[in-house]
Scaffold this motif. Structure first.
Motif, mmCIF file in Angstrom:
data_model
loop_
_atom_site.group_PDB
_atom_site.id
_atom_site.type_symbol
_atom_site.label_atom_id
_atom_site.label_comp_id
_atom_site.label_asym_id
_atom_site.label_seq_id
_atom_site.Cartn_x
_atom_site.Cartn_y
_atom_site.Cartn_z
ATOM 1 N N THR A 32 -2.492 7.892 1.659
ATOM 2 C CA THR A 32 -1.841 8.939 0.872
ATOM 3 C C THR A 32 -1.222 8.368 -0.396
ATOM 4 O O THR A 32 -0.812 9.118 -1.271
ATOM 5 N N ASP A 33 -1.149 7.050 -0.495
ATOM 6 C CA ASP A 33 -0.490 6.376 -1.619
ATOM 7 C C ASP A 33 -1.457 5.359 -2.217
ATOM 8 O O ASP A 33 -1.924 4.450 -1.523
ATOM 9 N N GLN A 34 -1.748 5.498 -3.511
ATOM 10 C CA GLN A 34 -2.673 4.568 -4.156
ATOM 11 C C GLN A 34 -2.131 3.145 -4.178
ATOM 12 O O GLN A 34 -2.905 2.174 -4.155
ATOM 13 N N GLU A 35 -0.811 3.011 -4.200
ATOM 14 C CA GLU A 35 -0.224 1.675 -4.194
ATOM 15 C C GLU A 35 -0.539 0.959 -2.878
ATOM 16 O O GLU A 35 -0.734 -0.260 -2.861
ATOM 17 N N ARG A 36 -0.607 1.723 -1.791
ATOM 18 C CA ARG A 36 -0.950 1.120 -0.494
ATOM 19 C C ARG A 36 -2.381 0.570 -0.523
ATOM 20 O O ARG A 36 -2.665 -0.497 0.038
#
Length: 298
Positions: free
Chosen positions: A264-268
């Protein structure tokens, strides 16, 4: 290719062909006009492929996060190994379910006893995005024999429930949200009703030809048919047919998918890519090959 159809059909998508190093697959999800059906974010169909003595399939060790993989074979055999030390072959009618969660590495290869003489392979693999609260769950692996899967037989219908719930039955596969995945075979002229118990539903035709009662058109292999919520779906086989029916409740958050990572998070995803690049993921015992990140992964 994707086009809108009639009253109860939302989309019909022709799977695109991808070359995975000399091994072709048909990819129905994600598509240009459709990313997901329920929590399902990826669907590949592969084979039938035949290989000679000394040849085989080699999906070298690669990482996943934020998803479960569901592998189902129609013919042939594959050997799964992963960084949790699971080693498990899969044969037709069986299910391999791998929950990546916070991170897992696995490989899938033709077993030595098949590679020695040559063989064939046909199957399906889908990826199921995990709910946001379960994205970092501990990785696990589950193998289900054909005898463990709920079935419906009779009146020209052979249904096997691979995961989730359908028609009051529940598969023992470990799932984290409302979903279903079922392999269905119909004799010529047989009809099969897909109940409206799940919000989003789709079928992917593997072999044969089907029609949707009350709707125009015939649908052959490699077509993904996505239905509108609430539609009454009755599938009729114009000739012996085999298809995958699947879907479920859509997840509320947008999902990002890059290479083998879903989150859900591009940083992940960027963090997972850095971990893989720096070889910080755990290794696969007995299988130490390494696949670098794709060239276009920035």
């Amino acid at each position: 290719m994707s086009y809108l159809s009639n009253a109860d059909i939302e989309q019909v998508i022709l799977a695109s062909t991808r070359d995975l190093g000399g091994f072709s697959v048909r990819r129905a999800l994600p598509a240009a006009m459709r990313q997901m059906v329920g929590p399902f974010i990826f669907l590949d169909s592969f084979g039938p492929v035949r290989f000679g003595a000394g040849e085989g399939i080699d999906a070298r060790p690669h990482p996943h996060i934020g998803l479960s993989t569901l592998t189902y074979l129609l013919e042939g055999e594959l050997l799964h190994r992963d960084s949790e030390s699971y080693v498990q072959s899969i044969s037709p009618g069986e299910v391999n379910l791998m929950v990546a969660g916070s991170g897992i590495v696995h490989s899938e290869r033709t077993p030595d006893h098949i590679r020695r003489d040559g063989g064939k392979l046909t199957g399906l693999q889908s990826w199921i995005a995990l709910p946001k609260q379960s994205e970092e769950t501990a990785p696990l692996f589950q193998h289900l024999g054909a005898y463990e899967l709920p079935t419906i037989n009779g009146e020209g219908i052979d249904m096997k429930l691979l995961a989730g719930t359908l028609h009051g039955r529940r598969s023992p596969a470990s799932t984290f949200s409302d979903l279903f995945s079922a392999e269905i075979q119909l004799e010529a002229g047989a009809r099969y009703r897909i109940d409206g118990e799940h919000i989003e539903r789709a079928i992917f035709v593997v072999t044969g030809a089907i029609e949707i009662i009350g709707q125009d058109g015939t649908h052959g292999p490699d077509r993904l048919i996505v239905f509108k919520p609430g539609a009454e779906i009755v599938v009729k086989a114009n000739q012996p047919a085999r298809f995958l029916a699947f879907g479920g409740e859509p997840l509320p958050e947008k999902r990002f998918i890059r290479w083998n990572f879903v989150a859900t998070d591009q940083e992940r995803i960027r963090h997972a890519a850095d971990q893989w690049r720096e070889r910080q993921f755990p290794g696969v015992p007995g299988d130490d090959e390494f696949i670098p990140l794709p060239d276009n992964f920035n």
